[in-house]
Design a protein around this motif. Structure first.
Motif, mmCIF file in Angstrom:
data_model
loop_
_atom_site.group_PDB
_atom_site.id
_atom_site.type_symbol
_atom_site.label_atom_id
_atom_site.label_comp_id
_atom_site.label_asym_id
_atom_site.label_seq_id
_atom_site.Cartn_x
_atom_site.Cartn_y
_atom_site.Cartn_z
ATOM 1 N N ALA A 146 0.789 -1.252 -0.005
ATOM 2 C CA ALA A 146 0.021 -0.075 -0.059
ATOM 3 C C ALA A 146 0.948 1.212 -0.055
ATOM 4 C CB ALA A 146 -0.808 0.094 1.291
ATOM 5 N N HIS A 147 0.422 2.240 -0.599
ATOM 6 C CA HIS A 147 1.210 3.335 -0.716
ATOM 7 C C HIS A 147 0.686 4.846 0.233
ATOM 8 C CE1 HIS A 147 3.426 1.422 -3.898
ATOM 9 N NE2 HIS A 147 2.103 1.345 -4.512
ATOM 10 N N GLU A 148 -0.675 4.688 0.514
ATOM 11 C CA GLU A 148 -1.081 5.805 1.518
ATOM 12 C C GLU A 148 -1.677 5.153 2.733
ATOM 13 O OE1 GLU A 148 -0.646 8.898 1.096
ATOM 14 O OE2 GLU A 148 -0.488 9.141 -1.139
ATOM 15 N N ILE A 149 -0.939 4.937 3.829
ATOM 16 C CA ILE A 149 -1.248 4.156 5.132
ATOM 17 C C ILE A 149 -1.386 4.886 6.208
ATOM 18 C CG2 ILE A 149 -0.754 2.180 6.587
ATOM 19 C CD1 ILE A 149 1.243 1.196 4.204
ATOM 20 N N LEU A 150 -2.698 4.982 6.995
ATOM 21 C CA LEU A 150 -2.728 5.712 8.157
ATOM 22 C C LEU A 150 -2.636 4.856 9.337
ATOM 23 C CD1 LEU A 150 -3.920 8.366 9.170
ATOM 24 C CD2 LEU A 150 -6.084 7.372 9.306
#
Length: 344
Positions: free
Chosen positions: A132-136
């Motif tokens: 994944a490239h945008e991880i919260l």
């Protein structure tokens, strides 16, 4: 490719913390780190938001923190590809209800007060692997929700012991991206092991967690061939004054003193003036200190290389009433100055 050494994964091409945010309550607004928060809420119950209980209020606290973080990252919630989050409520309900609002792929975590470092370890591993490239990565706690779940209702008015810690009404969040993005690099991640020193006192979490902190630090130093001199600061969370003293004793016995150690539970509040007994605690404590204090310090070049080590006490409402001991765990991430990785 990431390199595995013992319990530690080293990232030759580090993922980064691209944005972060901290939201706190009234107690946090009176503490020494208040200026670093993105928002400080005086109404811990969020009555104006229509919340009818402390549990709903914590979810609202977490939602606001996530919004601040995503706004600073410059992305919409629909762009988040994965979220790791947790809290102290039974079955992580604060995080569950937050993710009901965000509507993103979600893996719930429970590491007690170690949850933020656990979330960062997992997010960094996923980002480095390209999953994944945008991880919260996020965690929270709420004083009122935690007190009535783990101890006694606030209305009871029970006297707090000197070893007790004050559960932070706070949330912290980070947006993790893969290598090459701008941000604070995550240089390595160490997943901790459960460590049980036999402590049974529910009002002395510092003593329960300190052995786990020492164990993870010693494993990290052995895995990486580093010593405490290689770091500007080693941040633990949340041992408080009692647990911090014990950590120093344990590390001295191991012939590995940590003079550059600071504890998030001691940083979040003015222990002498705010009537928090041994300091702060809660899954939101180290998360908020990370976002309000540690990461800004790296960006401002106050530190160039630090360890962020969150500790957790892994008991439940049932187990401590049954007389079980309280196991601890500590997870660690190594963070660097953006400039050193070419991320300005």
């Amino acid at each position: 490719m990431p390199i595995r050494r013992g319990d530690t994964v080293i990232f030759p091409h580090p993922p980064v913390l691209a944005a972060w945010a901290a939201v706190g309550g009234k107690k946090e607004s009176e503490g020494p780190l208040a200026q670093g928060f993105d928002e400080l809420v005086q109404d811990a119950g969020f009555d104006a938001e229509g919340c009818t209980g402390w549990e709903q209020a914590e979810s609202m606290l977490q939602q606001r923190c996530a919004r601040h973080c995503l706004r600073k990252a410059g992305i919409a919630k629909q762009q988040v590809e994965l979220a790791f989050a947790g809290d102290l409520q039974a079955q992580c309900t604060a995080s569950n209800y937050t993710m009901r609002q965000l509507g993103v792929p979600f893996a719930g975590l429970y590491g007690a007060c170690s949850t933020m470092a656990e979330a960062l370890c997992l997010a960094a591993l996923c980002a480095a692997a390209g999953y994944a490239h945008e991880i919260l990565a996020m965690s929270s706690s709420h004083f009122c929700a935690a007190e009535r779940q783990f101890r006694t209702p606030l209305e009871y008015g029970g006297k707090r012991t000197p070893t007790a810690q004050w559960t932070a009404t706070a949330a912290g969040a980070c947006l993790v991206r893969g290598s090459g993005a701008a941000g604070v690099p995550v240089l390595s991640a160490t997943i901790g092991r459960v460590c049980d020193a036999g402590v049974k006192d529910i009002n002395n979490m510092g003593a329960a967690m300190a052995p786990a902190a020492a164990q993870t630090l010693l494993h990290y130093f052995a895995d990486t061939g580093t010593t405490q001199q290689d770091f500007d600061a080693i941040f633990t969370g949340d041992l408080g004054e009692v647990g911090s003293t014990l950590l120093h004793e344990l590390m001295h016995k191991a012939d590995c003193p940590v003079e550059n150690h600071q504890d998030c539970g001691c940083l979040l509040y003015d222990v002498a003036a705010q009537n928090v007994q041994a300091g702060g605690s809660g899954a939101g404590c180290s998360a908020a200190v990370l976002a309000a204090h540690v990461l800004p310090g790296l960006v401002e070049r106050r530190w160039r290389r630090v360890l962020f080590l969150s500790t957790g006490a892994l008991m439940s409402q049932t187990t401590f009433l049954q007389g079980e001991s309280i196991p601890g765990i500590a997870h660690c991430v190594e963070l660097g100055c953006p400039e050193e990785e070419g991320n300005t």
